[in-house]
Enzyme design. Sequence first.
Site, PDB file in Angstrom:
ATOM      1  N   SER A   1       0.829  -1.206   0.000  1.00 20.71           N
ATOM      2  CA  SER A   1       0.000   0.000   0.000  1.00 20.71           C
ATOM      3  C   SER A   1       0.863   1.255   0.000  1.00 20.71           C
ATOM      4  CB  SER A   1      -0.915  -0.009   1.220  1.00 20.71           C
ATOM      5  OG  SER A   1      -0.140   0.065   2.399  1.00 20.71           O
TER       6      SER A   1
ATOM      7  N   LEU B   1      -2.486   6.546   9.308  1.00 17.06           N
ATOM      8  CA  LEU B   1      -2.496   7.394   8.124  1.00 17.06           C
ATOM      9  C   LEU B   1      -3.749   7.039   7.334  1.00 17.06           C
ATOM     10  CD1 LEU B   1      -0.946   9.363   6.188  1.00 17.06           C
ATOM     11  CD2 LEU B   1       0.083   7.333   5.180  1.00 17.06           C
TER      12      LEU B   1
ATOM     13  N   GLY C   1      33.450 -29.190 -11.550  1.00 15.52           N
ATOM     14  CA  GLY C   1      34.511 -29.072 -12.545  1.00 15.52           C
ATOM     15  C   GLY C   1      34.043 -29.231 -13.978  1.00 15.52           C
TER      16      GLY C   1
ATOM     17  N   GLU D   1      31.442 -24.288 -16.696  1.00 14.10           N
ATOM     18  CA  GLU D   1      32.161 -23.201 -16.046  1.00 14.10           C
ATOM     19  C   GLU D   1      32.867 -22.229 -16.992  1.00 14.10           C
ATOM     20  OE1 GLU D   1      33.644 -24.774 -11.850  1.00 14.10           O
ATOM     21  OE2 GLU D   1      34.115 -26.166 -13.450  1.00 14.10           O
TER      22      GLU D   1
HETATM   23  C1  LIG Z   1      10.868  -6.554  -2.150  1.00 17.57           C
HETATM   24  C2  LIG Z   1      10.403  -5.156  -1.874  1.00 17.57           C
HETATM   25  C3  LIG Z   1      10.959  -4.130  -2.607  1.00 17.57           C
HETATM   26  C4  LIG Z   1      10.574  -2.825  -2.361  1.00 17.57           C
HETATM   27  N1  LIG Z   1      11.118  -1.817  -3.098  1.00 17.57           N
HETATM   28  C5  LIG Z   1      10.755  -0.534  -2.859  1.00 17.57           C
HETATM   29  C6  LIG Z   1      11.296   0.538  -3.602  1.00 17.57           C
HETATM   30  O1  LIG Z   1      12.109   0.354  -4.497  1.00 17.57           O
HETATM   31  N2  LIG Z   1      10.885   1.790  -3.309  1.00 17.57           N
HETATM   32  C7  LIG Z   1       9.970   2.024  -2.334  1.00 17.57           C
HETATM   33  O2  LIG Z   1       9.617   3.173  -2.114  1.00 17.57           O
HETATM   34  N3  LIG Z   1       9.435   1.035  -1.627  1.00 17.57           N
HETATM   35  C8  LIG Z   1       9.807  -0.230  -1.853  1.00 17.57           C
HETATM   36  N4  LIG Z   1       9.276  -1.249  -1.100  1.00 17.57           N
HETATM   37  C9  LIG Z   1       8.419  -0.919   0.043  1.00 17.57           C
HETATM   38  C10 LIG Z   1       6.969  -1.149  -0.224  1.00 17.57           C
HETATM   39  O3  LIG Z   1       6.477  -0.096  -0.982  1.00 17.57           O
HETATM   40  C11 LIG Z   1       6.289  -1.245   1.129  1.00 17.57           C
HETATM   41  O4  LIG Z   1       6.707  -2.450   1.724  1.00 17.57           O
HETATM   42  C12 LIG Z   1       4.799  -1.271   1.038  1.00 17.57           C
HETATM   43  O5  LIG Z   1       4.310  -0.175   0.354  1.00 17.57           O
HETATM   44  C13 LIG Z   1       4.179  -1.329   2.422  1.00 17.57           C
HETATM   45  O6  LIG Z   1       2.806  -1.531   2.266  1.00 17.57           O
HETATM   46  P1  LIG Z   1       2.025  -2.652   3.055  1.00 17.57           P
HETATM   47  O7  LIG Z   1       0.620  -2.449   2.731  1.00 17.57           O
HETATM   48  O8  LIG Z   1       2.543  -3.976   2.767  1.00 17.57           O
HETATM   49  O9  LIG Z   1       2.379  -2.232   4.530  1.00 17.57           O
HETATM   50  P2  LIG Z   1       2.522  -3.134   5.795  1.00 17.57           P
HETATM   51  O10 LIG Z   1       3.715  -3.979   5.663  1.00 17.57           O
HETATM   52  O11 LIG Z   1       1.253  -3.795   6.095  1.00 17.57           O
HETATM   53  O12 LIG Z   1       2.827  -2.013   6.866  1.00 17.57           O
HETATM   54  C14 LIG Z   1       4.069  -1.380   6.931  1.00 17.57           C
HETATM   55  C15 LIG Z   1       4.179  -0.630   8.262  1.00 17.57           C
HETATM   56  O13 LIG Z   1       3.310   0.478   8.220  1.00 17.57           O
HETATM   57  C16 LIG Z   1       2.278   0.381   9.198  1.00 17.57           C
HETATM   58  N5  LIG Z   1       1.087   0.857   8.507  1.00 17.57           N
HETATM   59  C17 LIG Z   1       0.627   0.430   7.306  1.00 17.57           C
HETATM   60  N6  LIG Z   1      -0.399   1.208   6.924  1.00 17.57           N
HETATM   61  C18 LIG Z   1      -0.604   2.100   7.906  1.00 17.57           C
HETATM   62  C19 LIG Z   1      -1.504   3.177   8.072  1.00 17.57           C
HETATM   63  N7  LIG Z   1      -2.398   3.475   7.144  1.00 17.57           N
HETATM   64  N8  LIG Z   1      -1.410   3.903   9.202  1.00 17.57           N
HETATM   65  C20 LIG Z   1      -0.498   3.616  10.157  1.00 17.57           C
HETATM   66  N9  LIG Z   1       0.391   2.618  10.044  1.00 17.57           N
HETATM   67  C21 LIG Z   1       0.341   1.879   8.920  1.00 17.57           C
HETATM   68  C22 LIG Z   1       2.279  -1.053   9.649  1.00 17.57           C
HETATM   69  O14 LIG Z   1       1.896  -1.177  10.970  1.00 17.57           O
HETATM   70  C23 LIG Z   1       3.730  -1.438   9.460  1.00 17.57           C
HETATM   71  O15 LIG Z   1       4.476  -1.032  10.543  1.00 17.57           O
HETATM   72  C24 LIG Z   1       9.619  -2.558  -1.341  1.00 17.57           C
HETATM   73  C25 LIG Z   1       9.062  -3.603  -0.611  1.00 17.57           C
HETATM   74  C26 LIG Z   1       9.452  -4.902  -0.871  1.00 17.57           C
HETATM   75  C27 LIG Z   1       8.874  -6.015  -0.057  1.00 17.57           C
END
Ligand SMILES: Cc1cc2nc3c(=O)[nH]c(=O)nc-3n(C[C@H](O)[C@H](O)[C@H](O)COP(=O)(O)OP(=O)(O)OC[C@H]3O[C@@H](n4cnc5c(N)ncnc54)[C@H](O)[C@@H]3O)c2cc1C
Length: 1337
Positions: A356, A412, A1093, A1269
């Site tokens: 998200s 948020l 190898g 290799e």
């Molecule tokens: C492999 C990988 C690569 C990534 N690469 C990038 C990248 O290149 N650039 C980049 O910007 N991001 C990157 N991300 C990050 C990714 O965008 C975030 O992990 C993702 O957006 C988090 O969203 P989620 O819904 O899974 O959050 P969650 O994992 O469910 O929550 C993340 C944290 O935020 C809290 N939280 C979530 N929503 C709310 C809310 N509305 N209010 C209060 N607290 C909240 C949760 O409690 C938790 O602590 C990457 C992630 C992964 C796994």
Amino acid sequence: MAETETRSGTLVFAVNGERFELPTIDPSTTLLEFLRSQTRFKSAKLSCGEGGCGACVVLLSKYDPVLDKVEDFTISSCLTLLCSINKCSITTSEGLGNSKQGFHTIHQRFAGFHASQCGFCTPGMCVSLFGALVNAEKSNRSEAPPGFSKLTVSEAEKAVAGNLCRCTGYRSIADACKSFAADVDIEDLGLNSFWRKGESKEEMVSKLPFYNRNGEICTFPKFLKKEIRSGMSLDSKRYNWYSPASVEELQNLLKVYDTSKGTKIKVVVSNTGMGYYKELEYYDRYIDLKYIPELSIIRMDETGFEIGAAVTISKTIEALNNENQLEILSRDEIMFKKLANHMEKIASVFIRNTASVGGNLVMAQRKHFPSDIATILLAVGSTVVILSGHQFEKITLEEFLERPPLDFSSVLISVKIPNWASIKKVSPETNSILLFESYRAAPRPLGNALPYLNAAFMAEVSPCVTSDGIMVNHCQLAFGAFGTKHAIRTRMVEEFLTGKLLSFDVLYEAVKLVRATVVPEDGTANPVYSALFVKHSKLGQNFDQYHYNKMPTMLSSAKQVLELSNRYYPVGEPITKSGAAIQASGEAVYVDDIPSPMNCLHGAFIYSTKPLAWVKSIQVNLKSHPDGVAAVISFKDIPELGENIGAKSMFGTELLFADDLAQCAGQRLAFVVADTQKHADMAANCAVVEYGMEDLESPILSVEEAVRRSSFFEVPPLLYPNPVGDISKGMAEADHKIISAEIRLGSQYYFYMEYQTALAVPDEDNCMVVYSSIQCPESAHSVIAKCLGIPEHNVRVITRRVGGGFGGKAIRAMPVATACALAAYKLHRPVRMYLNRKTDMVVTGGRHPMKITYTVGFKSDGKVTALQLDILINAGISEDISPVMPHNICNALKKYDWGALSFDIKVCKTNYTSKSAMRAPGEVQGSFIAEAVIEHVASTLSLEVDSVRNVNLHTYNSLKLFYQNSAGEHLEYTLPSIWNKVAVFSSFNQRVEMVDEFNRCNKWKKRGISRVPIVHGVLVRSTPGRVSILNDGSIVVEVGGIELGQGLWTKVKQMAAFALSSIQCNGDGDLLDKVRVIQADTLSLIQGGFTAGSTTSESSCEAVRLCCNILVERLTPLKERLQEKMGTIQWETFIFQAYMQSVNLSASSFYVPDVSSSSYLNYGAAVSEVEVNLLTGETTILQVDIIYDCGQSLNPSVDLGQIEGAFVQGIGLFMSEEYLANSDGLVVAEGTWTYKIPSMDTIPKRFNVEILNSGHHEKRVLSSKASGEPPLLLAVSVHNATRAAIKEARKQLLSWSSKDELPSTFHLDVPATMPVVKELCGLDIVERYLEWNIGKK
Ligand SMILES: Cc1cc2nc3c(=O)[nH]c(=O)nc-3n(C[C@H](O)[C@H](O)[C@H](O)COP(=O)(O)OP(=O)(O)OC[C@H]3O[C@@H](n4cnc5c(N)ncnc54)[C@H](O)[C@@H]3O)c2cc1C
Ligand code: FES
Ligand code: FES
């Protein structure tokens, strides 16, 4: 599937159409854990557990009963929490098709395009592609031709761009995916088993397994739709999983924070944040925000674009790209599209589909995650709404980021991107335009890599009325991920630029201001990027037009040239890899897929974090995790008659566990055994080790220190290479000398997709059966027996297939198998272990780092007359195979005629984990050293480096001098012809000129091209085989070699079919289908040896041929008798008769290669062309052309896969893989976030390979040569080409500078990562350019 009534509020979902109802579950359970441990669907694999590899990808389908619509998207099952999929349907690769009901077209095409080697990545790839196909079909694009999908070629490739593969080099995977695209030119698709070159397009299409769009599988079962309509929701209390449906409900739930302090609550949306922050805490409750309407809105109005915090990145991209919405706000279209474009480079499709926007921003705010979203939304002046207690607050994103970390009871709610009109300070100018650009410097252009730095600039500019310049009316500049707490706006720079007419002077001042403002904190990994982007701000009118935000393209073309020979049919045929289809469908069984026997326990290593220390105590805090720990096993648990031994090689042994003294960081100290792998991992993670340092010397953490203390491993004299010629004479003949130049080479991690793993099962009468993912079961067998103190006939090691080895599962796999066996022996229970990626990276070791000092003498034309080397190899704490390194290094180094060659090579014993064989161990370093010397000579003489290579290539006579017995006959020396051929194949000479021309015309990009030869000696070893013909005529083959993905079984099958076909029965034409190669079992076939190898395939083939020859000899008299009586005879009838006549139908052999042919040389050459972006340091590999001599390939498709895969692994070594350790020697590259193997978007854009069937090698197994290799060595050409491009950049930089401060020769590190390249191109390149322009004025 029977329709079942859901019990009130239970967790219900479907997997591949099967209904699952779980009355209870630990809410921290992930979907992957569940699938792998509690279902028969094992196709989703664990290979990182952090969202970075795609091995676990499955399709998630949701049903909307109101719209009666199913939404399908791919997800990473390793991060998805099981409770969040209530009432959803999951499709895994088994669900697409299988061996019983028929494979899916995707599986068939992956197999047919040779896109699966070890197969561990394949099911995830298949599902990623399936997700894209399903969604393309739902689009309202025009219909695709029959058999194709609506997907475009570029979408097909992007569908798997986030999936990693360590074996294939991706080209074949790209072809399998593209074969579905409506716009594919079928002739562009590479080698496959469906058609042959020269067939018409129509024939080709007709031979592709038909993709039936209409017959697609149902992703959402009817019974689940019905249950959804009945409207039952999850019983929150029972599962501790709360899904509030309104803000009020959420507020009430969050109150718990205040009322009961002890309750630990986790707010989640999709839990992808766990991929980065691997929390080990237990939570009492989870609150899922996905069902609150305010958090799910996507709204566009005249003031801007509002996104609920729980909206996924994929949905946000879709909405920002939605042209219908943009009609209302057409002036903002560019900005919205560019935001979407940037977001498409975040993570991978399967992460963006659930991750998200709000989760990302909260991670950035609360934990300083280097977010892209925060930076780009900051630049456009976004605002956010937060809920704290009962209060809603609307603040700017900038204020939000600057606040103290959001407390855990605040949420948020949404984020708003204002449109242009609503941005304050908009100028009254009517002819102004809005510019928006965003940038990201990351190791991978298309995503799946965090940026080193990102930035976004929005500016409103207008043409100046009084001059022809451009006026900045207003601008907003944001920078992020550069090593501070969060993204920032550079207010001072904005203020400075506002109202200014753009000029070199203004930009120069602005750049200086940025340098002062964008300052990374201490300890930032790559601070060189600190002030990168503003330096090439497009605000500068005189800068070359350069579109950073363009979507990078992937593989654009590829060519495979091979000559087929049917002399030994079916040997030599490019047949599909044995087992490829079951690998794709996920039915292939790897060790971790074997169901756990009853009472099975799981283990995890506790390792030392100190390089040299007494281990005083190891505490596993049983309270910190709930239950399940059964024992902590250490050296004290070795049975009385056993030995503390964990591995052995021909040079020595290694301890299984440190005794009282830990001798390197990463050394195994103990083995925690628990009820689940998760509990074992957690317990190992929380273990507290008390160390003592009394009376210990300091550890040896450098090769220099090893030399000072004379800490070396002995190299047996027979293995130590011989010098060549008279070095003093050679040096005396030289016109020039380079004295004591130094090179350092680092390590490389195997990154097999399947971690190290084993399962040990105690058997009757004090016996032990161990299933191990290992390249040398025989050695593990004897180590286990020694460790347990039991005779070897009490141990049996079984290996069916290995999910990638690359040398890392030879010696390094033994301790894993032995630890499991020891625990199983002690506890009388089965024990298994599947290491996690971090532990695997920390304990396993990797390639040998080394320091090389060379002195070289040469003539003025570049001909080297003498080379003297001092090499210090860092071998780590135990011998492993390190004593062979001097031999291997020299083996490949001798590819040039050095005149005279002498060396002093020391194998240093240090306090690091033991370094081991990794694909081309020593040879790749030797080849690199040779090229470094050649490059150095050329740059010293200012000669074209290619001409220096040319004059130093061996003649046959010099080859014989350097390689003696392995040089072979004159005809066998094919390198000179390959060298010329590759120039023609790649149009080398024309392209050299084109590169020069490009470099003359381009300021911010430079190109380099390089041609490189290789000579790589291999040794053929003895190996056993057995061939048995069963009653029904089917054939079972056992060999010493292990199937690691290299196609050993396939070649063996072909050989068995070829050799048995000489019996000449009716029906023996299709013997190939009758042959099955079975798993290695160390009690069934002894003396299996090492699969290493590059030569195990051919020696296994030869062993099988010997067995078949015996069988043919036994069967021929009967065959002749029967034929006389019956005329022709069917194979099956004949074999039945043989059974009746008691012919022994099982034959064994032990192939011992003839001394005269047991070692031979492999040849190849490659031309690589790269383009370097001088502003970011990014290197793009534009084209690679390879010619490789396979002798006479046993299977060209298998060999092609080896060549491409090895080459791409070499690209990783030379360009991107940093296997870093801290000052204690503890590895700190812990997984996919920091360790970057090549991905689909970093391989060559044009990738051409020709397999030479020279056939001059009669003494080899059916004239074949090795391919596993040697081709890896060719990747040095990419490094050389990069060096050439950097040289051009530095030449230009020098021309802009009044001071002559850049040395003309420079060293390019391995790996040549973006920051390394950037630094050499000039960190202040833009300032220099501006200064130069200002000076000119
Ligand atoms: C492999 C990988 C690569 C990534 N690469 C990038 C990248 O290149 N650039 C980049 O910007 N991001 C990157 N991300 C990050 C990714 O965008 C975030 O992990 C993702 O957006 C988090 O969203 P989620 O819904 O899974 O959050 P969650 O994992 O469910 O929550 C993340 C944290 O935020 C809290 N939280 C979530 N929503 C709310 C809310 N509305 N209010 C209060 N607290 C909240 C949760 O409690 C938790 O602590 C990457 C992630 C992964 C796994
Ligand atoms: S295991 Fe899930 S993405 Fe790697
Ligand atoms: S086939 Fe892709 S990882 Fe082995």
